[in-house]
Design a protein around this motif. Structure first.
Motif, short mmCIF file in Angstrom:
data_model
loop_
_atom_site.label_atom_id
_atom_site.label_comp_id
_atom_site.label_asym_id
_atom_site.label_seq_id
_atom_site.Cartn_x
_atom_site.Cartn_y
_atom_site.Cartn_z
N MET A 1 0.85 -1.18 0.00
CA MET A 1 0.00 0.00 0.00
C MET A 1 0.89 1.25 0.00
SD MET A 1 -2.78 1.27 2.86
CE MET A 1 -3.85 -0.11 2.56
N PRO A 2 0.63 2.19 -0.90
CA PRO A 2 1.44 3.41 -0.95
C PRO A 2 1.27 4.27 0.31
CG PRO A 2 0.17 3.14 -2.97
CD PRO A 2 -0.32 2.11 -1.99
N LYS A 3 2.33 4.91 0.71
CA LYS A 3 2.28 5.81 1.85
C LYS A 3 1.63 7.12 1.44
CE LYS A 3 6.09 3.73 4.24
NZ LYS A 3 7.27 3.91 5.05
N GLY A 4 1.25 7.90 2.43
CA GLY A 4 0.71 9.23 2.21
C GLY A 4 1.64 10.26 2.84
N TYR A 5 1.66 11.44 2.25
CA TYR A 5 2.56 12.50 2.72
C TYR A 5 1.84 13.83 2.79
CZ TYR A 5 6.18 9.11 1.70
OH TYR A 5 6.94 7.97 1.68
N TRP A 6 2.13 14.58 3.84
CA TRP A 6 1.75 15.98 3.90
C TRP A 6 2.97 16.76 3.47
CZ3 TRP A 6 -0.84 17.41 9.22
CH2 TRP A 6 -2.05 16.73 9.37
N VAL A 7 2.80 17.64 2.52
CA VAL A 7 3.87 18.51 2.06
C VAL A 7 3.38 19.95 2.23
CG1 VAL A 7 5.39 19.15 0.16
CG2 VAL A 7 4.55 16.79 0.35
N SER A 8 4.07 20.70 3.03
CA SER A 8 3.66 22.06 3.32
C SER A 8 4.82 23.01 3.10
CB SER A 8 3.18 22.15 4.78
OG SER A 8 2.65 23.42 5.05
N ALA A 9 4.66 23.90 2.12
CA ALA A 9 5.69 24.91 1.82
C ALA A 9 5.12 26.28 2.18
CB ALA A 9 6.06 24.85 0.34
N TYR A 10 5.75 26.91 3.13
CA TYR A 10 5.29 28.21 3.61
C TYR A 10 5.81 29.30 2.67
CZ TYR A 10 3.77 26.10 7.96
OH TYR A 10 3.12 25.35 8.90
N ARG A 11 4.90 30.15 2.22
CA ARG A 11 5.28 31.30 1.39
C ARG A 11 5.70 32.47 2.26
NH1 ARG A 11 0.57 29.48 -1.74
NH2 ARG A 11 1.41 28.51 -3.61
N SER A 12 4.96 32.64 3.37
CA SER A 12 5.30 33.71 4.31
C SER A 12 4.69 33.39 5.67
CB SER A 12 4.77 35.07 3.81
OG SER A 12 3.36 35.07 3.78
N ILE A 13 5.32 33.94 6.69
CA ILE A 13 4.84 33.81 8.07
C ILE A 13 4.60 35.22 8.58
CG2 ILE A 13 5.40 33.03 10.40
CD1 ILE A 13 7.27 30.92 9.01
N VAL A 45 16.66 24.66 -0.57
CA VAL A 45 17.13 25.26 -1.81
C VAL A 45 15.94 25.22 -2.76
CG1 VAL A 45 18.70 25.09 -3.76
CG2 VAL A 45 19.51 24.52 -1.45
N ALA A 46 15.46 26.37 -3.19
CA ALA A 46 14.29 26.44 -4.05
C ALA A 46 14.71 26.63 -5.50
CB ALA A 46 13.40 27.59 -3.62
N HIS A 47 13.98 25.99 -6.39
CA HIS A 47 14.23 26.13 -7.83
C HIS A 47 12.93 26.52 -8.52
CE1 HIS A 47 18.26 24.40 -7.66
NE2 HIS A 47 17.77 23.56 -6.77
N ASP A 48 13.05 26.95 -9.76
CA ASP A 48 11.91 27.35 -10.57
C ASP A 48 11.11 28.43 -9.84
OD1 ASP A 48 12.79 25.54 -12.52
OD2 ASP A 48 11.69 23.90 -11.56
N ALA A 49 9.83 28.21 -9.57
CA ALA A 49 9.01 29.22 -8.92
C ALA A 49 8.95 29.03 -7.40
CB ALA A 49 7.60 29.20 -9.50
N GLY A 50 9.80 28.15 -6.86
CA GLY A 50 9.79 27.86 -5.44
C GLY A 50 10.30 29.02 -4.60
N ILE A 51 9.91 29.01 -3.34
CA ILE A 51 10.34 30.01 -2.38
C ILE A 51 11.08 29.27 -1.27
CG2 ILE A 51 9.55 31.70 -0.69
CD1 ILE A 51 7.11 32.16 -2.50
N ALA A 52 12.27 29.71 -0.94
CA ALA A 52 13.09 29.04 0.08
C ALA A 52 12.64 29.49 1.47
CB ALA A 52 14.57 29.34 -0.15
N GLU A 53 11.49 29.02 1.87
CA GLU A 53 10.92 29.33 3.17
C GLU A 53 10.70 28.02 3.89
OE1 GLU A 53 10.29 31.28 5.98
OE2 GLU A 53 10.09 32.84 4.48
N ARG A 54 10.16 28.05 5.06
CA ARG A 54 9.91 26.85 5.89
C ARG A 54 9.17 25.78 5.08
NH1 ARG A 54 9.34 25.83 11.42
NH2 ARG A 54 7.62 24.46 11.97
N THR A 55 9.66 24.54 5.13
CA THR A 55 9.03 23.42 4.44
C THR A 55 8.92 22.24 5.40
OG1 THR A 55 9.99 24.14 2.34
CG2 THR A 55 9.20 21.88 2.44
N ILE A 56 7.75 21.57 5.37
CA ILE A 56 7.48 20.46 6.26
C ILE A 56 7.10 19.24 5.42
CG2 ILE A 56 6.09 19.66 8.23
CD1 ILE A 56 7.57 22.33 8.75
N LEU A 57 7.63 18.06 5.79
CA LEU A 57 7.27 16.81 5.13
C LEU A 57 6.93 15.80 6.22
CD1 LEU A 57 7.08 15.00 2.61
CD2 LEU A 57 9.53 14.51 2.91
#
Length: 97
Positions: A1-13, A45-57
């Motif tokens: 069974m495949p795992k599930g993931y929460w991916v949260s990339a903060y744009r601003s706090i 490290v952000a690439h393309d349109a990414g923002i190098a802010e807080r990221t949670i996995l």
């Protein structure tokens, strides 16, 4: 069974106090839902349109478990505490088997 993931990339706090209140409530809600934090606020490290802010996995044993944890009363309470304190891109994704 495949795992599930929460991916949260903060744009601003905009309100660190609301984020702190959210974290206090969200951590036990995630744990109760079977989630395991794999990455939280480390170097980015952000690439393309990414923002190098807080990221949670966060990893769950299944996609369904990840969705259920998000829908739980405990996590919904955490979201109320967070309210407009951050701008983020939050996704629940299914892993590959």
């Amino acid at each position: 069974m495949p795992k599930g993931y929460w991916v949260s990339a903060y744009r601003s706090i905009s309100d660190p106090e609301k984020l702190a209140a959210y974290n206090k409530l969200a951590a036990p809600a995630v744990e109760a839902g079977g989630g395991r934090v794999l990455a939280r606020g480390g170097r980015v490290v952000a690439h393309d349109a990414g923002i190098a802010e807080r990221t949670i996995l966060i990893e769950f044993d299944s996609f369904e478990q990840a969705v259920a944890a998000h829908e739980s009363a405990a996590y919904q309470e955490a979201l109320v505490a967070l309210s407009d304190g951050v701008e983020r891109d939050f996704r629940i994704v299914e892993g590959i088997d």
